[in-house]
Design a protein around this motif. Structure first.
Motif, mmCIF file in Angstrom:
data_model
loop_
_atom_site.group_PDB
_atom_site.id
_atom_site.type_symbol
_atom_site.label_atom_id
_atom_site.label_comp_id
_atom_site.label_asym_id
_atom_site.label_seq_id
_atom_site.Cartn_x
_atom_site.Cartn_y
_atom_site.Cartn_z
ATOM 1 N N THR A 147 0.842 -1.210 0.000
ATOM 2 C CA THR A 147 0.000 0.000 0.000
ATOM 3 C C THR A 147 0.871 1.252 0.000
ATOM 4 O O THR A 147 0.609 2.206 -0.742
ATOM 5 C CB THR A 147 -0.931 -0.002 1.231
ATOM 6 N N LEU A 204 1.142 4.305 -2.815
ATOM 7 C CA LEU A 204 0.937 5.725 -2.493
ATOM 8 C C LEU A 204 2.183 6.556 -2.819
ATOM 9 O O LEU A 204 2.076 7.651 -3.373
ATOM 10 C CB LEU A 204 0.552 5.894 -1.017
ATOM 11 N N LYS A 205 3.340 6.000 -2.498
ATOM 12 C CA LYS A 205 4.597 6.734 -2.756
ATOM 13 C C LYS A 205 4.720 7.078 -4.242
ATOM 14 O O LYS A 205 5.192 8.150 -4.593
ATOM 15 C CB LYS A 205 5.806 5.896 -2.325
ATOM 16 N N LYS A 227 2.435 7.798 -6.185
ATOM 17 C CA LYS A 227 1.482 8.858 -6.537
ATOM 18 C C LYS A 227 1.751 10.171 -5.808
ATOM 19 O O LYS A 227 1.209 11.213 -6.162
ATOM 20 C CB LYS A 227 0.057 8.413 -6.195
ATOM 21 N N MET A 228 2.575 10.119 -4.767
ATOM 22 C CA MET A 228 2.770 11.312 -3.924
ATOM 23 C C MET A 228 3.684 12.333 -4.580
ATOM 24 O O MET A 228 4.761 11.998 -5.051
ATOM 25 C CB MET A 228 3.302 10.893 -2.545
ATOM 26 N N ILE A 268 -6.631 10.880 -2.967
ATOM 27 C CA ILE A 268 -6.722 9.488 -3.428
ATOM 28 C C ILE A 268 -7.837 8.795 -2.624
ATOM 29 O O ILE A 268 -7.791 8.769 -1.392
ATOM 30 C CB ILE A 268 -5.388 8.732 -3.244
ATOM 31 N N TYR A 279 -10.053 5.980 -0.873
ATOM 32 C CA TYR A 279 -9.709 4.707 -0.224
ATOM 33 C C TYR A 279 -9.985 3.535 -1.169
ATOM 34 O O TYR A 279 -9.245 2.557 -1.191
ATOM 35 C CB TYR A 279 -10.531 4.513 1.059
ATOM 36 N N ILE A 313 -7.150 2.484 -3.252
ATOM 37 C CA ILE A 313 -5.882 2.152 -2.588
ATOM 38 C C ILE A 313 -5.851 0.659 -2.255
ATOM 39 O O ILE A 313 -6.710 0.186 -1.515
ATOM 40 C CB ILE A 313 -5.696 2.983 -1.293
ATOM 41 N N LYS A 353 -11.268 9.242 1.847
ATOM 42 C CA LYS A 353 -10.111 9.475 0.989
ATOM 43 C C LYS A 353 -8.927 10.029 1.771
ATOM 44 O O LYS A 353 -9.092 10.562 2.869
ATOM 45 C CB LYS A 353 -10.475 10.442 -0.142
ATOM 46 N N LEU A 354 -7.753 9.887 1.167
ATOM 47 C CA LEU A 354 -6.561 10.532 1.697
ATOM 48 C C LEU A 354 -6.429 11.860 0.967
ATOM 49 O O LEU A 354 -6.586 11.914 -0.253
ATOM 50 C CB LEU A 354 -5.314 9.691 1.420
ATOM 51 N N LEU A 400 -0.754 15.101 5.357
ATOM 52 C CA LEU A 400 -1.569 14.009 4.823
ATOM 53 C C LEU A 400 -2.776 13.915 5.750
ATOM 54 O O LEU A 400 -2.611 13.755 6.961
ATOM 55 C CB LEU A 400 -0.766 12.702 4.855
ATOM 56 N N LEU A 429 5.275 5.813 5.080
ATOM 57 C CA LEU A 429 5.350 7.012 4.239
ATOM 58 C C LEU A 429 6.228 8.101 4.863
ATOM 59 O O LEU A 429 6.452 9.138 4.254
ATOM 60 C CB LEU A 429 3.940 7.579 3.996
#
Ligand code: HPA
Length: 269
Positions: A8, A12-13, A15-16, A43, A45, A48, A62-63, A74, A101
């Motif tokens: 996970t 995310l990394k 996309k960050m 993003i 949930y 993800i 969402k994040l 975040l 993260l």
């Protein structure tokens, strides 16, 4: 478990566009903080991998990444409660992902019933400590190497952040209480006898969230700051029927004060 967390985090990394060290769980009383986040990207949930799926239709969660109080942050919009049927691993999964993260500090909020006779509805209570009364421990099972098998909990809520928050509240003329949060599974509110028992045990406020995430954050070496909005009173002689709507209404009224403290604290932390 660790593999899933890392999968996970890798997703995310990729996309960050920012590298926040500050995370916020937008619990009750902090929902409107979202409007103050700038340079946002989000993003869901549901997109993800391995993220728990929301049980509430239309509230997938969402994040949100962006800037707040001059810092990259975040934010989690939508949290997972044990009473919804999630396992403790699911409830705390996002916090472990945060650790991967690079998050160093976590800000949390919640709604709670006040048991301290000095409290009033609408008060903000800075959480100084907690009592874990959830029926299952979030660290039960094979230890993940983020921290020791038997983690210390002598300062689950950062004293430094509490001191800074008290300073901010004083400067801004915001009344704050301090106290011990009792975490229970819910979903029932307490009987008068239960409120009384929790107060005798050392609790000032009681609610149905936060403690699992805070335990896992501490295990991961993430510093924590938390605030409760007192939305109803579990004080002998002042107990009346509680509803979710009233809890929401009291929390909404406290929102601007809660937001000010959090924003300023993030700025100074
Ligand atoms: N008890 C438990 N959870 C709560 C309460 C309460 O009185 N108020 C808001 N969340």
């Amino acid at each position: 478990m660790l593999e899933k967390i890392q999968e996970t985090a890798a997703f995310l990394k990729a996309k960050m566009q920012t590298h926040p060290e500050t995370a916020i769980i937008l619990g009750t009383g902090l929902g409107s903080l979202v409007h103050e986040i700038t340079d946002k990207y989000e993003i869901s949930y549901k997109d993800i991998p391995n993220f728990p799926l929301s049980t509430v239709e239309g509230h997938s969660g969402k994040l949100i990444f962006g800037k707040l109080g001059g810092k990259d942050i975040l934010a989690m919009q939508g949290r997972f409660h044990f009473y919804e049927g999630y396992s403790m691993q699911q409830v705390t999964f996002p916090v472990r992902v945060m650790r991967e993260l690079g998050i160093k500090t976590l800000f949390v909020s919640n709604a709670a019933g006040g048991m301290n006779p000095d409290f009033e509805i609408g008060d903000l209570m800075i959480i100084t400590d907690h009592i874990n009364l959830f029926p299952e421990h979030p660290l039960r099972g094979k230890n993940i190497d983020y921290g020791p098998r038997f983690p210390d909990m002598s300062e689950a809520y950062s004293k430094e952040l509490i001191a800074k928050a008290l300073e901010i509240a004083k400067e801004r003329g915001i009344k704050v209480q301090q106290g011990v949060y009792v975490g229970t599974q819910g979903p029932t509110f307490e009987t008068p006898a239960e409120y009384k028992m929790f107060h005798i045990l050392g609790g000032d406020a009681v609610g149905m969230s936060t403690v699992p995430e805070v335990i896992v954050a501490n295990h991961c070496g993430i510093k924590v700051f938390g605030v409760s909005v007192i939305t109803d009173l579990g004080v002998e002689g002042k107990i009346v029927e509680v509803s979710h709507e009233e809890v929401q209404k009291a929390a909404d009224a406290a929102q601007p004060r809660m937001t000010t403290i959090m924003r300023e604290l993030i700025n100074r932390a």
